[in-house]
Write an enzyme that holds these catalytic residues in place. Sequence first.
Site: not given
Ligand code: HPA
Length: 280
Positions: A28, A59, A81, A83-84, A111, A209-210, A233, A245
């Site tokens: 990302s 992406h 992903h 989740y998609e 990320a 998530m990847s 973050n 996001h």
């Molecule tokens: N959680 C899950 N996926 C993420 C995060 C997070 O805090 N930051 C970037 N991708």
Amino acid sequence: MYRKMSEAARAIRKRHPGQPLLGVVLGSGLGDCADSLERRTVIPFVDLPHFPASTVRGHGGKLVLGIVEGIPAAVLQGRAHYYEGYSMSDVTFPVRVLGLLGIRALIVSNAAGAVSPRFRPGDLMLITDHINLMGANPLRGSNIDELGPRFPDMSEAYDRRLVALALRASRRCGIRVGQGVYIGLSGPSYETPAEIRMCRTLGADAVGMSTVPEVVAANHMGIRVLGISCITNMAAGLQARKLSHDEVMKTAARVRGKFTEFLRETIASLGEELARAPQA
Ligand code: HPA
């Protein structure tokens, strides 16, 4: 599935002859360092047979082939992903195709949120190991014997020599990188603070998530992996404000220059390593 991968590999070879030795997955907001490849061929995923086209903002969704730091490389800019709604087979498809093209090593980036208080937004973390909490494994189902064994070893999912090499590269270019365990969840909702406390208890340092599916698929094929998380973050409950996001993308954009420099320096020292005979 193997037939589809072979078709995609063939389509790529037709447009860009020559064998890539290195594969790179750009996560990302980390997507534009493929633009500097020499003698490059750019192929949007939509132009490749059976490739999943990614839908999320940030992406890019293209394959860039060319030379980076003297090494023939194939860069996946953007990924599908779980989740998609893609299946694990879809998510791992591009990496498997790179495997069929002959890559010996794969650098995956993402990320991620910091679970460990050792990390701050903007930090880079070399992944030393992962925890698969996605609720699925890409190797479930009948084994594709052409790719690898039914029960692949995962005791060194992230190649220790590549981690050491990346650490040396980081010192050379004066970019501080940490090390830690990545935990993969399916998303797309961010985690609750209780889930993040659980992740911490389980031994994770960063959450995302990847990555996990691609790394499992690469290990299955005997491809050595280096993983880099861009900490965008503090995970839920570790920072006062809510997660978005936008925040993730903004931090990724801020880190991009540093990330790209570190990646280049790492790749520059990879040549000799890739020339070594593949390990049994
Ligand atoms: N959680 C899950 N996926 C993420 C995060 C997070 O805090 N930051 C970037 N991708």
